[in-house]
Motif scaffolding. Structure first.
Motif, PDB file in Angstrom:
ATOM      1  N   LEU A 294       0.803  -1.295   0.096  1.00 54.40           N
ATOM      2  CA  LEU A 294      -0.199  -0.070  -0.157  1.00 54.40           C
ATOM      3  C   LEU A 294       0.817   1.246  -0.064  1.00 54.40           C
ATOM      4  N   SER A 295       1.935   1.329   0.643  1.00 49.40           N
ATOM      5  CA  SER A 295       2.739   2.516   0.722  1.00 49.40           C
ATOM      6  C   SER A 295       3.139   2.846  -0.719  1.00 49.40           C
ATOM      7  N   GLU A 296       3.678   1.793  -1.421  1.00 58.33           N
ATOM      8  CA  GLU A 296       3.995   1.777  -2.937  1.00 58.33           C
ATOM      9  C   GLU A 296       3.032   1.996  -3.761  1.00 58.33           C
ATOM     10  N   ALA A 297       1.716   1.506  -3.256  1.00 57.59           N
ATOM     11  CA  ALA A 297       0.577   2.067  -4.228  1.00 57.59           C
ATOM     12  C   ALA A 297       0.240   3.213  -4.279  1.00 57.59           C
ATOM     13  N   VAL A 298       0.249   3.903  -2.876  1.00 52.05           N
ATOM     14  CA  VAL A 298      -0.055   5.281  -2.937  1.00 52.05           C
ATOM     15  C   VAL A 298       0.796   6.311  -3.525  1.00 52.05           C
ATOM     16  N   ARG A 299       2.304   5.825  -3.692  1.00 53.03           N
ATOM     17  CA  ARG A 299       3.140   6.665  -4.114  1.00 53.03           C
ATOM     18  C   ARG A 299       2.839   6.290  -5.862  1.00 53.03           C
ATOM     19  N   GLU A 300       2.840   5.091  -6.160  1.00 51.39           N
ATOM     20  CA  GLU A 300       2.604   4.962  -7.573  1.00 51.39           C
ATOM     21  C   GLU A 300       1.071   5.455  -8.019  1.00 51.39           C
ATOM     22  N   LEU A 301       0.301   5.665  -7.417  1.00 49.78           N
ATOM     23  CA  LEU A 301      -1.134   6.136  -7.668  1.00 49.78           C
ATOM     24  C   LEU A 301      -0.719   7.742  -7.964  1.00 49.78           C
ATOM     25  N   GLN A 302       0.110   8.476  -7.024  1.00 59.29           N
ATOM     26  CA  GLN A 302       0.228   9.967  -7.107  1.00 59.29           C
ATOM     27  C   GLN A 302       1.070  10.136  -8.282  1.00 59.29           C
ATOM     28  N   ALA A 303       1.926   9.138  -9.031  1.00 58.22           N
ATOM     29  CA  ALA A 303       2.559   9.274  -9.673  1.00 58.22           C
ATOM     30  C   ALA A 303       1.960   8.877 -11.041  1.00 58.22           C
ATOM     31  N   THR A 304       1.108   8.145 -11.065  1.00 57.66           N
ATOM     32  CA  THR A 304       0.273   7.824 -12.224  1.00 57.66           C
ATOM     33  C   THR A 304      -0.784   9.035 -12.419  1.00 57.66           C
ATOM     34  N   LEU A 305      -1.365   9.569 -11.694  1.00 59.72           N
ATOM     35  CA  LEU A 305      -2.160  10.867 -11.601  1.00 59.72           C
ATOM     36  C   LEU A 305      -1.515  11.934 -12.242  1.00 59.72           C
ATOM     37  N   ALA A 306      -0.337  12.028 -11.620  1.00 55.47           N
ATOM     38  CA  ALA A 306       0.536  13.331 -12.296  1.00 55.47           C
ATOM     39  C   ALA A 306       0.673  13.168 -13.746  1.00 55.47           C
ATOM     40  N   ALA A 307       1.085  12.064 -13.874  1.00 58.62           N
ATOM     41  CA  ALA A 307       1.541  11.528 -15.430  1.00 58.62           C
ATOM     42  C   ALA A 307       0.165  11.863 -16.206  1.00 58.62           C
ATOM     43  N   GLY A 308      -0.856  11.212 -15.660  1.00 60.70           N
ATOM     44  CA  GLY A 308      -2.209  11.223 -16.417  1.00 60.70           C
ATOM     45  C   GLY A 308      -2.780  12.758 -16.671  1.00 60.70           C
ATOM     46  N   ARG A 309      -2.381  13.522 -15.563  1.00 64.82           N
ATOM     47  CA  ARG A 309      -2.900  15.032 -15.889  1.00 64.82           C
ATOM     48  C   ARG A 309      -1.922  15.540 -16.813  1.00 64.82           C
ATOM     49  N   ARG A 310      -0.605  15.366 -17.023  1.00 68.01           N
ATOM     50  CA  ARG A 310      -0.051  15.662 -18.199  1.00 68.01           C
ATOM     51  C   ARG A 310      -0.457  15.317 -19.634  1.00 68.01           C
ATOM     52  N   ILE A 311      -1.025  14.110 -19.373  1.00 73.90           N
ATOM     53  CA  ILE A 311      -1.760  13.426 -20.796  1.00 73.90           C
ATOM     54  C   ILE A 311      -3.057  14.421 -21.111  1.00 73.90           C
ATOM     55  N   LEU A 312      -3.881  14.530 -19.843  1.00 74.78           N
ATOM     56  CA  LEU A 312      -5.198  15.203 -20.016  1.00 74.78           C
ATOM     57  C   LEU A 312      -4.943  16.534 -20.483  1.00 74.78           C
ATOM     58  N   ASP A 313      -3.753  17.124 -20.058  1.00 76.59           N
ATOM     59  CA  ASP A 313      -3.476  18.659 -20.596  1.00 76.59           C
ATOM     60  C   ASP A 313      -3.589  18.503 -22.014  1.00 76.59           C
ATOM     61  N   LEU A 314      -2.971  17.507 -22.639  1.00 74.31           N
ATOM     62  CA  LEU A 314      -3.046  17.311 -23.988  1.00 74.31           C
ATOM     63  C   LEU A 314      -4.460  17.129 -24.807  1.00 74.31           C
ATOM     64  N   THR A 315      -4.824  16.052 -24.284  1.00 72.65           N
ATOM     65  CA  THR A 315      -6.172  15.511 -24.633  1.00 72.65           C
ATOM     66  C   THR A 315      -7.405  16.360 -24.478  1.00 72.65           C
ATOM     67  N   ASP A 316      -7.296  17.332 -23.511  1.00 81.52           N
ATOM     68  CA  ASP A 316      -8.291  18.401 -23.199  1.00 81.52           C
ATOM     69  C   ASP A 316      -8.364  19.572 -24.259  1.00 81.52           C
ATOM     70  N   ARG A 317      -7.406  19.540 -25.005  1.00 79.61           N
ATOM     71  CA  ARG A 317      -7.230  20.727 -25.945  1.00 79.61           C
ATOM     72  C   ARG A 317      -8.720  20.332 -26.853  1.00 79.61           C
ATOM     73  N   VAL A 318      -8.952  21.211 -27.259  1.00 75.21           N
ATOM     74  CA  VAL A 318     -10.200  21.387 -28.061  1.00 75.21           C
ATOM     75  C   VAL A 318      -9.545  21.611 -29.693  1.00 75.21           C
ATOM     76  N   PRO A 319      -9.647  20.791 -30.460  1.00 76.16           N
ATOM     77  CA  PRO A 319      -9.306  20.903 -31.871  1.00 76.16           C
ATOM     78  C   PRO A 319      -9.794  22.004 -32.527  1.00 76.16           C
ATOM     79  N   ARG A 320      -8.906  23.005 -33.216  1.00 76.49           N
ATOM     80  CA  ARG A 320      -9.543  24.355 -33.792  1.00 76.49           C
ATOM     81  C   ARG A 320     -10.249  23.507 -35.169  1.00 76.49           C
ATOM     82  N   ILE A 321      -9.589  22.659 -35.683  1.00 74.15           N
ATOM     83  CA  ILE A 321      -9.855  22.325 -37.069  1.00 74.15           C
ATOM     84  C   ILE A 321     -11.016  20.915 -36.935  1.00 74.15           C
TER      85      ILE A 321
END
Length: 549
Positions: A294-321
């Motif tokens: 569980l200690s590793e799970a909490v850290r891995e979940l935080q790391a995964t969410l941090a990486a996921g937010r960087r991905i969502l930063d791209l996928t949330d962009r609305v295409p202009r075209i």
């Protein structure tokens, strides 16, 4: 955080039945381990009393069963959980690409190539931990821990209470304490990894220039600083992991000691058979396997969410075209293409790249667009391909606005040989066949001949199967440009756009090349974009695009 997890689960898109199966097998693995330890403790204690052998048969069978079942359950759990992780990773890669692809090229120009690579590779790969190391361990710990506490409470309620308290401390308090030590580490780690990847990619791409200007040492110092930042963050994460493991081991030891103490006290009071003391002690020890990750799970979940937010930063962009809801049927060639008093800019508030520009391309006409660098010639190409929509005015096919057609239909009408066109790390044949996969060697040779590079290709030991290297780096600038040109000639598109096709060529060769291309593309509409004189004498019309003050 919950909203982010929910959105990442939509990206990974794994069936709940697969998740449930992996969790169930994880619970069974831990419970079989608890059963093995508890039964073994009972068997050892009971055997020490020298009873009849037959009275130990049930315990012996139990030890054998749990001893065989636990590794089998662990193996099946690994298969199921990794199946979930790999399936989620495959879907995530596809969905992230599908979301980001409409943004190219204009809406990704503010992102460093190395950072974009880091998001597509490192951050997307991190999503495989969302279930495997992030969400599954807490669920397994909750179910297996509750079952272990219930089993201990059946034999001795006080032991169940002590075990519940220990599992609570080891499974919730300790992981949260370890996570608080590295609260910002996960976010900073993803950012630092992206920064280091960007430095590496840019340094490798520009290594020749850095060496030529004697700046390689400065660049290496910059890379070392980025690497040192990443190492420092990794050490802090490792410290948090070590702290979590140490605290968990401490809680485990204290809990087992207290369980033994209350068991001995209960035996002294006549409330517990002495053979159950070892059973309860080993049961408590085995139960902590549920909270171990569980200690590793909490850290891995935080790391995964941090990486996921960087991905969502791209996928949330609305295409202009975007494609229209009800697109017109694909235009039929030949077509008349017009840019009507267009103004175009790449971002809100930026200086217009084109303003008040008009151009007409009639079927079969050969038009040369002249202009200095920065005048907006490349912007014209992006407007024609609908990588960019005009802010004012419009671009039309036979009088119909390009925005009324599907992007795929528009781009199928136009072949571009651009100065920045990409060559893949593959053979000459494979790069040419991007334009027409079914083309035979004779058609490839004809296109190469028109680009004035056939004799050179034929002189190579591997001919068309010669590898061009990463981004065509095994070729000279002129060779690369002519292969790009041959690829454009190979298409069936009725409109051919040549963006600086004579770059890297001497004037006599450039003149012959343009003449050959115009001859090979007879009947097509040609737009030659250049700042050189070659081809001007062959054009039906010359348009001058002047740089605005």
């Amino acid at each position: 955080m919950t909203a982010t997890i929910r959105r990442l689960m939509l990206i990974t898109d794994v069936r709940r039945t697969r998740l449930a199966l992996a969790a169930l097998l994880g619970v069974l693995t831990i419970l079989f381990g608890v059963g093995l330890m508890a039964t073994a403790g009972f068997l050892i204690s009971r055997a020490a009393e020298h009873p009849a052998v037959l009275s130990l048969s049930a315990a012996i069978v139990g030890v054998r069963f749990f001893g065989l079942a636990r590794p089998l359950a662990r193996y099946l759990e690994r298969l199921a959980s990794h199946d979930v992780a790999l399936r989620s990773l495959g879907r995530a890669r596809a969905q992230v690409y599908e979301a980001v692809e409409p943004l190219a090229p204009v809406q990704l120009e503010d992102t460093r190539r190395g950072d974009l690579l880091s998001r597509f590779v490192g951050d997307v790969d991190s999503l495989q931990n969302l279930y495997l190391r992030g969400l599954e361990p807490p669920l397994v710990a909750l179910i297996a821990g509750a079952a272990s506490v219930a089993l201990a409470a059946i034999f001795l309620p006080a032991a169940g209470v002590v075990l519940a308290a220990g599992l609570f401390l080891g499974g919730i308090v300790v992981p949260l304490a370890a996570a608080s030590v590295s609260r910002r580490t996960s976010v900073r780690y993803a950012e630092a990894r992206g920064a280091l990847t960007s430095e590496l990619v840019e340094t490798l791409a520009g290594s020749a220039e850095l060496a030529a200007f004697g700046l390689e040492r400065d660049r290496l110092r910059t890379m070392r600083r980025a690497d040192s930042t990443l190492v420092r963050i990794s050490r802090r994460a490792a410290f948090a992991d070590g702290l979590g493991d140490a605290l968990r081991l401490l809680v485990t030891g204290v809990t087992v000691v207290v369980v033994l103490a209350v068991s001995v006290q209960a035996h002294a009071e006549g409330r517990l058979d002495r053979v159950l003391i070892a059973l309860l002690g080993l049961l408590a020890l085995a139960a902590f396997e549920a909270v171990q990750p569980l200690s590793e799970a909490v850290r891995e979940l935080q790391a995964t969410l941090a990486a996921g937010r960087r991905i969502l930063d791209l996928t949330d962009r609305v295409p202009r075209i975007v494609d229209p809801v009800e697109p017109l049927a694909a235009p039929q060639s030949p077509v008349t293409i017009e840019l009507e008093d267009v103004r175009a800019r790449y971002g809100p508030g930026e200086r217009p790249a084109l303003d008040g520009f008009s151009l007409r391309l009639d079927p079969g006409r050969r038009v040369v667009l002249l202009g200095p660098s920065g005048a907006g010639k490349t912007t014209v190409v992006k407007l024609l391909l609908r990588f960019l929509d005009p802010e004012r005015g419009r671009v039309t096919f036979d009088g119909q606005d390009l925005r009324c057609y599907r992007q795929e239909d528009v781009r199928s009408m136009i072949a571009v040989a651009g100065q920045d066109a990409h060559l893949f790390s593959a053979s000459i044949r494979d790069n040419l066949k991007l334009a027409r996969p079914e083309a035979n060697d004779e058609e490839l040779a004809r296109a190469l001949g028109a680009a004035r590079i056939l004799s050179w290709v034929q002189s190579l030991p591997d001919g068309l199967d010669t590898l061009v290297g990463e981004e065509g780096r095994e070729l000279s600038g002129g060779q690369r440009q002519r292969i790009v040109l041959a690829r454009a000639l190979l298409t069936d598109a009725p409109v051919l756009v040549l963006d600086e096709p004579t770059a890297h060529l001497d004037p006599p060769t450039a003149k012959k090349l343009v003449a050959d291309v115009f001859s090979a593309a007879r009947g097509r509409t040609i737009l030659l974009i250049t700042h050189r004189p070659e081809g001007v004498d062959l054009a039906d019309e010359v348009v001058v695009l002047r740089e605005r003050a």
